[in-house]
Every structure is written in structure tokens, then in C-alpha cells.
Write a protein that holds these residues in place. Structure first.
Motif, PDB file in Angstrom:
ATOM      1  N   LEU A   1       3.774  -9.235  -2.720  1.00  0.00           N
ATOM      2  CA  LEU A   1       4.255 -10.042  -2.260  1.00  0.00           C
ATOM      3  C   LEU A   1       5.240 -11.501  -2.831  1.00  0.00           C
TER       4      LEU A   1
ATOM      5  N   TYR B   1      -1.420  -6.814   4.322  1.00  0.00           N
ATOM      6  CA  TYR B   1      -0.838  -7.828   3.974  1.00  0.00           C
ATOM      7  C   TYR B   1      -1.270  -7.619   2.762  1.00  0.00           C
TER       8      TYR B   1
ATOM      9  N   THR C   1      14.651  -9.096  -2.346  1.00  0.00           N
ATOM     10  CA  THR C   1      13.482  -8.352  -2.560  1.00  0.00           C
ATOM     11  C   THR C   1      13.211  -7.203  -3.029  1.00  0.00           C
TER      12      THR C   1
ATOM     13  N   LEU D   1       0.683  -5.938  -0.139  1.00  0.00           N
ATOM     14  CA  LEU D   1       1.395  -5.406  -0.618  1.00  0.00           C
ATOM     15  C   LEU D   1       1.968  -5.913  -1.775  1.00  0.00           C
TER      16      LEU D   1
ATOM     17  N   THR E   1       5.804   2.230   0.329  1.00  0.00           N
ATOM     18  CA  THR E   1       6.307   0.538   0.356  1.00  0.00           C
ATOM     19  C   THR E   1       7.072  -0.291   1.770  1.00  0.00           C
TER      20      THR E   1
ATOM     21  N   ARG F   1       5.933  -0.325   4.860  1.00  0.00           N
ATOM     22  CA  ARG F   1       4.882  -1.022   5.425  1.00  0.00           C
ATOM     23  C   ARG F   1       4.972  -2.851   5.383  1.00  0.00           C
ATOM     24  N   PHE F   2       5.432  -2.622   3.999  1.00  0.00           N
ATOM     25  CA  PHE F   2       6.346  -4.706   4.191  1.00  0.00           C
ATOM     26  C   PHE F   2       7.059  -5.180   5.085  1.00  0.00           C
TER      27      PHE F   2
ATOM     28  N   THR G   1       4.763  -5.182   8.437  1.00  0.00           N
ATOM     29  CA  THR G   1       3.565  -6.196   8.418  1.00  0.00           C
ATOM     30  C   THR G   1       4.045  -7.667   8.105  1.00  0.00           C
ATOM     31  N   ILE G   2       5.210  -7.873   7.307  1.00  0.00           N
ATOM     32  CA  ILE G   2       5.523  -9.331   7.170  1.00  0.00           C
ATOM     33  C   ILE G   2       6.673  -9.892   7.620  1.00  0.00           C
TER      34      ILE G   2
ATOM     35  N   LEU H   1      12.207  -2.863  -2.988  1.00  0.00           N
ATOM     36  CA  LEU H   1      11.274  -2.078  -2.657  1.00  0.00           C
ATOM     37  C   LEU H   1      11.238  -0.453  -2.400  1.00  0.00           C
TER      38      LEU H   1
END
Ligand SMILES: C[S@@+](CC[C@H](N)C(=O)[O-])C[C@H]1O[C@@H](n2cnc3c(N)ncnc32)[C@H](O)[C@@H]1O
Length: 250
Positions: free
Chosen positions: A15, A10, A192, A13, A199, A202-203, A206-207, A194
Motif C-alpha cells: 500500500l 487490503y 505506483t 497489499l 497483485t 487484487r489491488f 480491493t482498493i 505493480l
């Protein structure tokens, strides 16, 4: 109890939450003596800023994830000046909150959309907020990550809904019903981008996809994340933020 989060990934990243935290903080009216509840404090980025904003006050960092709270405490390891004014509380925002006394401020970023029943949430928050106290929050609102949800709907038959992405007006009505006055709510797109594929994966993992991944066998999770990332029309998380400001009726 709420689900666990991968706190290390978290914090690694890029954010948009940092921006959401700063602008939520900017909506607070503080004299520096307040006791603030950070509801869904996560790894404590905004908890630190809140402690600095209330030099003669206190902050209660509440979260359901043990790993997020461990990262929050690690963040403050070399700040005993701030740590002394911090209470860390592992608790579940879906239930009445186990606070010993009422607070002056409830602050929350990127958390309320993980709580299915907003009527109950706002009642629980009103119960721990002193009359006249402030509530400021940011969370996903109506239309949030619609492109991601479309992909998930294509990939998973009869996928149960995960997030209650609420509209501004219905949230204002809920806050009034829970005993808040001076209510202001709004809904603002905040996409957003990316571009780096690793990335983005992973975003998502994780999110965003935690609840969906929890339902899958461990060996199917990476493939599922890849499938979501590949099917997005562009490498963009189409965030729509629901923000609110209110005071508990005096
Ligand atoms: C996206 S993170 C936001 C964290 C932090 N506010 C930030 O902006 O970085 C959402 C947080 O809400 C917490 N959370 C989700 N559901 C919860 C619940 N039912 N009770 C308590 N915390 C919860 C998670 O553990 C996680 O730390």
C-alpha cells in the motif's frame, strides 16, 4: 451507510497509503495531549501511529466499514496501553458526525475522494473541530487514476462518476468557505507500479474498483477486474495526491 471493504486483502497489499499516512502525520503539530479524529481510519495503521504520537491524548477512529473497524480492533488486541485511549466509531462521513465533544485534530488519509460532496464534508468536519484545531488530509485529487478512469469509460457505457477528484485551488476555496484559515493545499503525482499481475488485479479489486464491482453481478466481477488490468497501458496506478493543511478559525 458507506460500503464494505475487504479488510484482510487490503492489509495484504503493497500500500502506498503507508507512505501517505507517514507524510500526513509529519505535517501535524502535536504536544501529545490532543484528541485526534482519524476520519476514514480503515484498518488502523495510522490510528496506531496517532495513538503513539499523543501519549497523553485520545484517538477516535471513525469509519463506515464494519470489516475495516474489526481489523483495526484486531490490530490493537495486544496493545491495551493504546486501546484504552481509543474510541472506535462506525459512522458515515457524508452526514453530520455523531461526536460527543469537539476534537483538537482531524486527520484523514485516502478517504475524502469517496465522499461526493466536499462542501458538506468540510462543514461537517469544521463542526467537530475546536476553534484553532488542525485539519490534515491526503486523498485522490484532480487527475488521480486518469488512466484507470479512461479504461473504465471504455468498458462501461455511461458509467456514472464515482470519485470527486478535486483540484487544489477549489479545495482551498471550499475549506475557507467552511470556516478554515491558514489553508494550504497541493496536488502531487505519485504513480505506483505493480509489476506482478496477480497483485495488480487484487489491488484494483480491493482498493479502486469497489463501487464499479458493486454494480455488477457477482459472477461478472473477476472478468471485469481482468479486463481493466489488461487494458491499462502499463501496470501503474497513476495516483495524484491532493493534500491539505488548515486550522479551524478561532
Ligand atoms: C482507502 S481506505 C483508507 C483507510 C486508511 N485511512 C488507510 O490509509 O489505510 C478508505 C476508507 O474510507 C472509508 N470510507 C469511505 N467512505 C466512507 C464514508 N462515507 N463514511 C465513513 N468511512 C468511509 C472506507 O470504509 C475505508 O476504510
Amino acid at each position: 451507510m458507506a460500503r464494505e471493504w475487504d479488510a484482510t486483502t487490503y492489509d495484504s497489499l503493497p500500500l502506498p497509503h503507508e507512505r501517505w499516512g507517514q507524510r500526513t502525520l509529519a505535517r501535524l503539530e502535536l504536544d501529545g495531549t490532543e484528541t485526534v479524529l482519524d476520519a476514514g481510519a480503515g484498518t488502523g495503521r495510522d490510528t496506531v501511529a496517532l495513538l503513539e504520537a499523543v501519549p497523553d491524548g485520545r484517538v477516535i477512529a471513525l469509519d463506515g466499514s464494519e470489516k475495516m473497524l474489526a481489523a483495526l480492533l484486531a490490530r490493537l488486541a495486544d496493545r491495551p496501553d493504546l486501546r484504552d485511549r481509543l474510541t472506535v466509531l462506525r459512522a458515515d462521513l457524508t452526514t453530520p458526525l455523531p461526536l460527543r465533544e469537539q476534537v483538537d485534530v482531524v486527520f484523514s488519509v485516502a478517504t475524502f475522494h469517496w465522499i461526493p460532496d466536499h462542501d458538506a464534508l468540510f462543514k461537517n468536519l469544521a463542526a467537530v473541530l475546536r476553534p484553532g484545531g488542525q485539519l490534515v488530509f491526503d486523498c485522490g485529487g484532480h487527475g488521480n487514476i486518469a488512466a484507470v478512469e479512461r479504461v473504465l469509460g471504455d468498458l462501461v457505457a455511461d458509467r456514472p462518476p464515482v470519485w470527486p477528484f478535486a483540484a487544489a485551488e477549489e479545495t482551498a476555496d471550499r475549506l475557507a468557505a467552511a470556516g478554515f484559515v491558514g489553508v494550504e493545499t497541493s496536488l502531487d503525482p505519485d504513480p505506483t507500479r505493480l509489476d506482478d499481475p496477480a497483485t495488480l488485479r487484487r489491488f484494483l479489486e480491493t482498493i479502486i474498483l469497489g463501487m464499479d464491482l458493486d454494480r455488477l453481478p457477482v459472477d461478472e466481477r473477476a472478468g471485469f477486474v481482468n479486463a481493466v488490468a489488461e487494458r491499462l497501458p502499463e501496470p501503474v496506478i497513476d495516483y495524484v495526491r491532493l493534500t491539505g493543511t488548515a486550522r479551524r478559525a478561532g
